[in-house]
Structures are given as structure tokens and as C-alpha cells.
Scaffold this motif. Sequence first.
Motif, PDB file in Angstrom:
ATOM      1  N   ARG A   1       0.837  -1.202   0.000  1.00  0.00           N
ATOM      2  CA  ARG A   1       0.000   0.000   0.000  1.00  0.00           C
ATOM      3  C   ARG A   1       0.875   1.257   0.000  1.00  0.00           C
ATOM      4  O   ARG A   1       0.618   2.206  -0.738  1.00  0.00           O
ATOM      5  N   ALA A   2       1.925   1.262   0.820  1.00  0.00           N
ATOM      6  CA  ALA A   2       2.831   2.412   0.863  1.00  0.00           C
ATOM      7  C   ALA A   2       3.495   2.628  -0.495  1.00  0.00           C
ATOM      8  O   ALA A   2       3.608   3.774  -0.968  1.00  0.00           O
ATOM      9  N   LEU A   3       3.921   1.551  -1.132  1.00  0.00           N
ATOM     10  CA  LEU A   3       4.537   1.666  -2.452  1.00  0.00           C
ATOM     11  C   LEU A   3       3.538   2.154  -3.492  1.00  0.00           C
ATOM     12  O   LEU A   3       3.889   2.939  -4.387  1.00  0.00           O
ATOM     13  N   LEU A   4       2.299   1.714  -3.397  1.00  0.00           N
ATOM     14  CA  LEU A   4       1.257   2.156  -4.317  1.00  0.00           C
ATOM     15  C   LEU A   4       0.983   3.652  -4.161  1.00  0.00           C
ATOM     16  O   LEU A   4       0.851   4.375  -5.157  1.00  0.00           O
ATOM     17  N   VAL A   5       0.912   4.112  -2.928  1.00  0.00           N
ATOM     18  CA  VAL A   5       0.701   5.547  -2.687  1.00  0.00           C
ATOM     19  C   VAL A   5       1.867   6.341  -3.263  1.00  0.00           C
ATOM     20  O   VAL A   5       1.667   7.372  -3.920  1.00  0.00           O
ATOM     21  N   HIS A   6       3.084   5.864  -3.051  1.00  0.00           N
ATOM     22  CA  HIS A   6       4.260   6.556  -3.589  1.00  0.00           C
ATOM     23  C   HIS A   6       4.244   6.558  -5.119  1.00  0.00           C
ATOM     24  O   HIS A   6       4.523   7.591  -5.752  1.00  0.00           O
ATOM     25  N   ALA A   7       3.893   5.426  -5.717  1.00  0.00           N
ATOM     26  CA  ALA A   7       3.823   5.347  -7.181  1.00  0.00           C
ATOM     27  C   ALA A   7       2.765   6.294  -7.725  1.00  0.00           C
ATOM     28  O   ALA A   7       2.985   6.963  -8.746  1.00  0.00           O
ATOM     29  N   ASN A   8       1.644   6.391  -7.052  1.00  0.00           N
ATOM     30  CA  ASN A   8       0.574   7.292  -7.476  1.00  0.00           C
ATOM     31  C   ASN A   8       1.054   8.745  -7.429  1.00  0.00           C
ATOM     32  O   ASN A   8       0.795   9.528  -8.360  1.00  0.00           O
ATOM     33  N   THR A   9       1.758   9.095  -6.374  1.00  0.00           N
ATOM     34  CA  THR A   9       2.306  10.449  -6.254  1.00  0.00           C
ATOM     35  C   THR A   9       3.293  10.730  -7.384  1.00  0.00           C
ATOM     36  O   THR A   9       3.271  11.816  -7.988  1.00  0.00           O
ATOM     37  N   GLN A  10       4.151   9.764  -7.667  1.00  0.00           N
ATOM     38  CA  GLN A  10       5.143   9.941  -8.734  1.00  0.00           C
ATOM     39  C   GLN A  10       4.471  10.059 -10.103  1.00  0.00           C
ATOM     40  O   GLN A  10       4.889  10.884 -10.936  1.00  0.00           O
ATOM     41  N   MET A  11       3.434   9.269 -10.352  1.00  0.00           N
ATOM     42  CA  MET A  11       2.712   9.351 -11.623  1.00  0.00           C
ATOM     43  C   MET A  11       2.043  10.721 -11.774  1.00  0.00           C
ATOM     44  O   MET A  11       2.090  11.324 -12.849  1.00  0.00           O
ATOM     45  N   ALA A  12       1.432  11.198 -10.702  1.00  0.00           N
ATOM     46  CA  ALA A  12       0.777  12.506 -10.756  1.00  0.00           C
ATOM     47  C   ALA A  12       1.806  13.595 -11.046  1.00  0.00           C
ATOM     48  O   ALA A  12       1.548  14.506 -11.851  1.00  0.00           O
ATOM     49  N   PHE A  13       2.964  13.495 -10.410  1.00  0.00           N
ATOM     50  CA  PHE A  13       4.024  14.478 -10.658  1.00  0.00           C
ATOM     51  C   PHE A  13       4.486  14.411 -12.114  1.00  0.00           C
ATOM     52  O   PHE A  13       4.643  15.446 -12.775  1.00  0.00           O
ATOM     53  N   GLY A  14       4.684  13.189 -12.633  1.00  0.00           N
ATOM     54  CA  GLY A  14       5.121  13.021 -14.020  1.00  0.00           C
ATOM     55  C   GLY A  14       4.103  13.571 -15.008  1.00  0.00           C
ATOM     56  O   GLY A  14       4.468  14.238 -15.987  1.00  0.00           O
ATOM     57  N   ILE A  15       2.823  13.324 -14.762  1.00  0.00           N
ATOM     58  CA  ILE A  15       1.765  13.828 -15.650  1.00  0.00           C
ATOM     59  C   ILE A  15       1.761  15.353 -15.647  1.00  0.00           C
ATOM     60  O   ILE A  15       1.654  15.989 -16.704  1.00  0.00           O
ATOM     61  N   THR A  16       1.911  15.932 -14.471  1.00  0.00           N
ATOM     62  CA  THR A  16       1.947  17.401 -14.368  1.00  0.00           C
ATOM     63  C   THR A  16       3.122  17.964 -15.162  1.00  0.00           C
ATOM     64  O   THR A  16       2.976  18.953 -15.883  1.00  0.00           O
ATOM     65  N   ARG A  17       4.278  17.333 -15.026  1.00  0.00           N
ATOM     66  CA  ARG A  17       5.459  17.824 -15.761  1.00  0.00           C
ATOM     67  C   ARG A  17       5.268  17.695 -17.275  1.00  0.00           C
ATOM     68  O   ARG A  17       5.655  18.584 -18.031  1.00  0.00           O
ATOM     69  N   TRP A  18       4.679  16.593 -17.741  1.00  0.00           N
ATOM     70  CA  TRP A  18       4.440  16.435 -19.172  1.00  0.00           C
ATOM     71  C   TRP A  18       3.436  17.469 -19.675  1.00  0.00           C
ATOM     72  O   TRP A  18       3.583  17.991 -20.786  1.00  0.00           O
ATOM     73  N   GLN A  19       2.437  17.787 -18.864  1.00  0.00           N
ATOM     74  CA  GLN A  19       1.463  18.789 -19.267  1.00  0.00           C
ATOM     75  C   GLN A  19       2.089  20.179 -19.332  1.00  0.00           C
ATOM     76  O   GLN A  19       1.665  21.018 -20.130  1.00  0.00           O
ATOM     77  N   GLU A  20       3.108  20.415 -18.527  1.00  0.00           N
ATOM     78  CA  GLU A  20       3.798  21.703 -18.561  1.00  0.00           C
ATOM     79  C   GLU A  20       4.539  21.905 -19.879  1.00  0.00           C
ATOM     80  O   GLU A  20       4.805  23.039 -20.280  1.00  0.00           O
ATOM     81  N   LEU A  21       4.880  20.797 -20.539  1.00  0.00           N
ATOM     82  CA  LEU A  21       5.585  20.924 -21.828  1.00  0.00           C
ATOM     83  C   LEU A  21       4.755  21.656 -22.865  1.00  0.00           C
ATOM     84  O   LEU A  21       5.290  22.315 -23.755  1.00  0.00           O
ATOM     85  N   LYS A  22       3.423  21.570 -22.762  1.00  0.00           N
ATOM     86  CA  LYS A  22       2.543  22.260 -23.692  1.00  0.00           C
ATOM     87  C   LYS A  22       2.690  23.772 -23.570  1.00  0.00           C
ATOM     88  O   LYS A  22       2.421  24.500 -24.534  1.00  0.00           O
ATOM     89  N   HIS A  23       3.088  24.244 -22.439  1.00  0.00           N
ATOM     90  CA  HIS A  23       3.120  25.691 -22.177  1.00  0.00           C
ATOM     91  C   HIS A  23       4.534  26.282 -22.272  1.00  0.00           C
ATOM     92  O   HIS A  23       4.717  27.453 -21.960  1.00  0.00           O
ATOM     93  N   ILE A  24       5.491  25.516 -22.739  1.00  0.00           N
ATOM     94  CA  ILE A  24       6.854  26.039 -22.884  1.00  0.00           C
ATOM     95  C   ILE A  24       6.880  26.916 -24.129  1.00  0.00           C
ATOM     96  O   ILE A  24       6.405  26.542 -25.204  1.00  0.00           O
ATOM     97  N   ASP A  25       7.493  28.065 -23.995  1.00  0.00           N
ATOM     98  CA  ASP A  25       7.637  28.995 -25.113  1.00  0.00           C
ATOM     99  C   ASP A  25       8.615  28.389 -26.116  1.00  0.00           C
ATOM    100  O   ASP A  25       9.716  27.966 -25.761  1.00  0.00           O
TER     101      ASP A  25
END
Length: 74
Positions: free
Chosen positions: A48-72
Amino acid sequence: MADFEDMTGIFGTEYASEKENVLEGEVDDLIEWQQRVALAMFKWTNARALLVHANTQMAFGITRWQELKHIDKT
């Protein structure tokens, strides 16, 4: 001496009576079962702890990929 008399009343005068052997076997089985359940609980808790950590990491990765759309692009 009362303890010995109590034991004699329960198990009889024989050392390692059949009833004693059966009860010791049941205790051993229950201890083994308890250890297996404790190990399973430990593994599920860690999973469960590893799953929570993986979920946090996935959310962070998705956010970073979405930021690529807004790079000048300039």
C-alpha cells in the motif's frame, strides 16, 4: 506442588500424554498461522505504501508532461 497436581489432573501421569501432544500441535499450528497472517499483513502494508508513492510519482510526471505544452518555443 499444586501446579504439578493441576498438570496431572489435565494430562495424567504419563509424560507427553496424547492430549498434551495434541494441544502442543494445535499451539504450533496456531503460531504458524499467526506468523503467516502477520507476514501477509506486513506485505500488504508495504504494498500500500509503495502504491501511494507510485501514485504520487505518476501525478508528478503527468503534471510535468502537461507543462511541456506551455513552454515557449522561441
